[in-house]
Design a protein around this motif. Structure first.
Motif, PDB file in Angstrom:
ATOM      1  N   SER A  40       0.839  -1.192   0.000  1.00  0.00           N
ATOM      2  CA  SER A  40       0.000   0.000   0.000  1.00  0.00           C
ATOM      3  C   SER A  40       0.873   1.241   0.000  1.00  0.00           C
ATOM      4  O   SER A  40       1.553   1.545   0.980  1.00  0.00           O
ATOM      5  N   PRO A  42       0.138   4.503   0.114  1.00  0.00           N
ATOM      6  CA  PRO A  42      -0.069   5.578   1.111  1.00  0.00           C
ATOM      7  C   PRO A  42       0.494   5.245   2.491  1.00  0.00           C
ATOM      8  O   PRO A  42       0.536   6.118   3.348  1.00  0.00           O
ATOM      9  N   LEU A  43       0.934   4.018   2.683  1.00  0.00           N
ATOM     10  CA  LEU A  43       1.430   3.658   4.020  1.00  0.00           C
ATOM     11  C   LEU A  43       2.894   3.995   4.244  1.00  0.00           C
ATOM     12  O   LEU A  43       3.412   3.770   5.335  1.00  0.00           O
ATOM     13  N   TYR A  46       3.403   6.088   7.221  1.00  0.00           N
ATOM     14  CA  TYR A  46       3.121   5.346   8.460  1.00  0.00           C
ATOM     15  C   TYR A  46       4.312   4.437   8.798  1.00  0.00           C
ATOM     16  O   TYR A  46       4.609   4.194   9.950  1.00  0.00           O
ATOM     17  N   GLU A  55       5.906  -5.915   6.554  1.00  0.00           N
ATOM     18  CA  GLU A  55       5.021  -7.083   6.494  1.00  0.00           C
ATOM     19  C   GLU A  55       3.548  -6.649   6.482  1.00  0.00           C
ATOM     20  O   GLU A  55       2.749  -7.114   5.673  1.00  0.00           O
ATOM     21  N   LYS A  56       3.221  -5.723   7.376  1.00  0.00           N
ATOM     22  CA  LYS A  56       1.828  -5.276   7.458  1.00  0.00           C
ATOM     23  C   LYS A  56       1.405  -4.447   6.258  1.00  0.00           C
ATOM     24  O   LYS A  56       0.222  -4.300   5.977  1.00  0.00           O
ATOM     25  N   MET A  57       2.368  -3.855   5.575  1.00  0.00           N
ATOM     26  CA  MET A  57       2.049  -2.980   4.442  1.00  0.00           C
ATOM     27  C   MET A  57       1.610  -3.735   3.198  1.00  0.00           C
ATOM     28  O   MET A  57       1.178  -3.118   2.227  1.00  0.00           O
ATOM     29  N   LYS A  58       1.781  -5.036   3.223  1.00  0.00           N
ATOM     30  CA  LYS A  58       1.377  -5.816   2.052  1.00  0.00           C
ATOM     31  C   LYS A  58      -0.123  -5.632   1.824  1.00  0.00           C
ATOM     32  O   LYS A  58      -0.927  -5.893   2.721  1.00  0.00           O
ATOM     33  N   SER A 317      -9.318  10.605   3.517  1.00  0.00           N
ATOM     34  CA  SER A 317      -9.384  10.496   4.958  1.00  0.00           C
ATOM     35  C   SER A 317      -7.974  10.346   5.478  1.00  0.00           C
ATOM     36  O   SER A 317      -7.230   9.485   5.016  1.00  0.00           O
TER      37      SER A 317
ATOM     38  N   ILE B  71      -7.235   1.126   2.427  1.00  0.00           N
ATOM     39  CA  ILE B  71      -5.932   1.367   1.814  1.00  0.00           C
ATOM     40  C   ILE B  71      -4.889   0.339   2.244  1.00  0.00           C
ATOM     41  O   ILE B  71      -3.833   0.241   1.645  1.00  0.00           O
ATOM     42  N   TRP B  87      -4.354  -5.841  13.196  1.00  0.00           N
ATOM     43  CA  TRP B  87      -2.890  -5.869  13.086  1.00  0.00           C
ATOM     44  C   TRP B  87      -2.428  -5.015  11.905  1.00  0.00           C
ATOM     45  O   TRP B  87      -1.440  -4.308  11.969  1.00  0.00           O
ATOM     46  N   LYS B  88      -3.184  -5.074  10.822  1.00  0.00           N
ATOM     47  CA  LYS B  88      -2.815  -4.318   9.624  1.00  0.00           C
ATOM     48  C   LYS B  88      -3.349  -2.879   9.626  1.00  0.00           C
ATOM     49  O   LYS B  88      -2.754  -1.992   9.033  1.00  0.00           O
ATOM     50  N   CYS B  92      -6.623   4.997   9.371  1.00  0.00           N
ATOM     51  CA  CYS B  92      -6.709   6.161   8.469  1.00  0.00           C
ATOM     52  C   CYS B  92      -8.150   6.630   8.316  1.00  0.00           C
ATOM     53  O   CYS B  92      -8.395   7.740   7.873  1.00  0.00           O
TER      54      CYS B  92
END
Lengths: 416, 147
Positions: A40, A42-43, A46, A55-58, A317, B71, B87-88, B92
């Motif tokens: 992602s 936009p992450l 973050y 890992e979480k951005m997948k 948002s 997102i 967790w993910k 936002c």
């Protein structure tokens, strides 16, 4: 049937999922310029802030490509499209044929000419994970960071790195922050909030010239920095589409089925123009939800289904230093405004429909407003005075309420 | 699939559904411990005026705009139930901007969102709001075949 998808972000993934709704077995080949598993975009801010991990951005689980029988070709850029021979050419001269092609090539940072910028060695864009990784390596508690651009990308970057650097200055030519999603009063509120969180803002000003570690502004001010982030804006990646002879204006032109001027080629996401329902104009809506929904719509159609995406509206948002804002639509017409110490609400309405809104602080149930913009709900069919106070379903007619909460699932009202 | 439906005609505005929801998702075994002296965070909310009242929770839309808008990929639909992977989730609130029912709420304590998951992830076994509704205004029914 062979589907080729160019792009591995929201629109490309949406397309693959759309295809698989209808066609479980057709061959899908997905090309990505980048090396990563779908993530992602936009992450990235973050991630710098430590609020997520690689890992979480997948954007989809590890088994995504396998489960959906997608041949994933990372680090492989499509350099040209031959719509007559129905092939795409990738680096090293390899050609791959397609029956249906999806162009989800996204956008790229726009950099206006700034004299001397080539002298700045530590210079970054803030669009991709690679950009963020490169920037991350250079961050030190002493770093002075100059960010050019007080839009979504620039300010999310500022938030992401605030606790990790010494000083952040944001410069923008506009006279306010986030001009694309906030009105003047809302911008002023966010500006104050950013200042309180240690971000130096210089507005109505721009960089006249750079040396390696200084920026001379048009106003005569000079800013010393160690790291430079350019976040002035983005432009759609339309080169291959244009070279292939597809209709391209600001972005790639599609119909509401997301088909381009070539019946075998579809396009979705940041590289395309959308028909914005709220303004009635063709605009580039470089937003993740829009990209996914366009991609999914295209995928369904590519696989022989019939889907129309005619509900595109701007919608954003995000939070900045703990203050959340939700916005949607177009700011035109009359305005209902309410401001408190820590919240802001503005509803724009015209010709019996809600056109747009800005909520800061108290954002609960905002989607009720968003859906009114998207569905162009006639304001004389709802209790708008009640809705001005709070977004609530009770403001809708009894029949509408019944539809929304007591029927099998909500059917969208048929437009007259 | 079975879904939660609300008939406003039978709602008496008692708000028990909100308390039962908050309790079911609190992880506590004692209702007193779960609810006394705390600001409850139910995933169902009662809307009311002087004439009418009803409860609203996630509709588990077959074509969910919240999932499409997410997102991060934290929201997903499995077997028709839309759930959030906290967790993910990065909080936002794009899903809150998208949901036409106002059925997703911020969970400020954890910086994520929360929503009705039909009590499939707690020990309640069936939707607590339905089980505790004293007047049958909230039901859990299979209606797909009727259409």
């Amino acid at each position: 049937m062979r589907y080729v998808i160019i792009g591995n972000s929201a629109a490309g993934i949406g397309c693959a999922e759309g295809i698989r709704k209808t066609d479980k077995d057709g061959e899908i080949i997905l090309f990505s310029k980048e090396k990563q598993h779908t993530y992602s975009r936009p992450l990235i801010s973050y991630w710098l802030e430590g609020k997520t991990s690689l890992e979480k951005m997948k954007y989809r689980p590890d088994h995504f490509y396998k489960k959906n029988k997608i041949v994933f070709r990372p680090s492989t850029e499509v350099v040209s499209i031959d719509p007559v021979g129905k092939t795409v050419r990738i680096q090293k001269g390899e050609s791959v044929s397609y029956d249906k092609l999806m162009i989800a090539s996204g956008s790229k940072p726009f950099l206006p000419p700034m004299p001397g910028i080539e002298k700045v060695k530590k210079r970054f864009s803030f669009m991709s994970l690679d950009d963020a990784v490169q920037l991350e390596k250079q961050l030190t508690p002493e770093s002075r960071v100059l960010i050019v651009g007080a839009g979504l990308i620039g300010l999310k970057c500022a938030e992401g790195i605030r606790s990790r650097v010494g000083k952040i200055t944001v410069v923008d030519l506009a006279d306010r922050v986030l001009p694309s999603i906030l009105d003047e009063k809302a911008s002023a509120m966010i500006r104050k909030h950013l200042k309180a969180n240690g971000i130096d803002l210089i507005l109505s000003d721009s960089v006249a010239s750079f040396t390696a570690k200084t920026a001379a502004l048009k106003s005569g001010k000079e800013i010393r920095f160690d790291l430079l982030v350019t976040a002035v804006g983005v432009r759609p990646n339309t080169e291959q589409a244009a070279q292939a002879g597809l209709a391209v204006k600001k972005g790639i032109v599609t119909d509401l089925h997301m088909r381009t001027s070539d019946p075998s080629i579809y396009a979705a996401g940041d590289c395309t123009e959308s028909q914005d329902v709220s303004s009635g104009t063709q605009r580039i809506l470089a937003l993740l939800p829009n990209a996914y929904m366009q991609g999914e719509c295209a995928g369904i159609n590519m696989a022989g289904g019939n889907s129309v995406f005619d509900k595109a509206i701007p919608m954003n948002s995000m939070g900045l230093f703990g203050l959340h804002m939700v916005t949607a639509g177009t700011y035109e017409g009359e305005c209902y405004r309410k401001k408190t110490e820590d919240s802001y609400k503005c509803l724009y309405y015209k010709e019996n429909v809600l056109k747009g809104f800005i909520l800061i602080g108290d954002i609960g149930a905002a989607g009720i407003y968003t859906s009114m913009i998207r569905e162009q709900t006639p304001l004389d069919s709802v209790d708008f005075d009640l809705l001005k106070k709070n977004p609530r379903l009770i403001a809708f007619s009894k029949d509408e309420r019944e539809q929304k909460i007591n029927t099998r699932f909500y059917r969208e009202p048929v437009k007259g | 699939m079975k879904r939660v439906y609300v008939n406003e005609k039978w709602c008496i505005s008692c708000h028990l559904c909100e308390y039962n929801c908050a309790f079911a998702n609190s992880g506590e075994t004692s209702m007193v411990k779960a609810l006394k002296g705390v600001t409850i965070r139910p995933r169902i909310r009662v809307e009311e005026n002087d004439r009418v009242s009803f409860a609203v929770a996630c509709r588990h839309c077959p074509d969910p705009i919240c999932v499409k808008s997410c997102i991060t990929g934290a929201l997903s639909a499995k077997d028709g139930i839309i759930s959030v992977d906290s967790w993910k989730c990065v909080g936002c609130y794009t899903c809150i901007c998208a949901c036409p029912y106002g059925a997703i709420q911020p969970d400020e304590t954890r910086g994520v969102v929360q929503k009705c998951e039909l009590c499939t992830r707690n020990s309640c076994g069936e939707p607590a709001c339905v089980k505790g509704c004293p007047n049958g205004a909230i039901v859990f029914e299979e209606r797909e075949k009727k259409q």
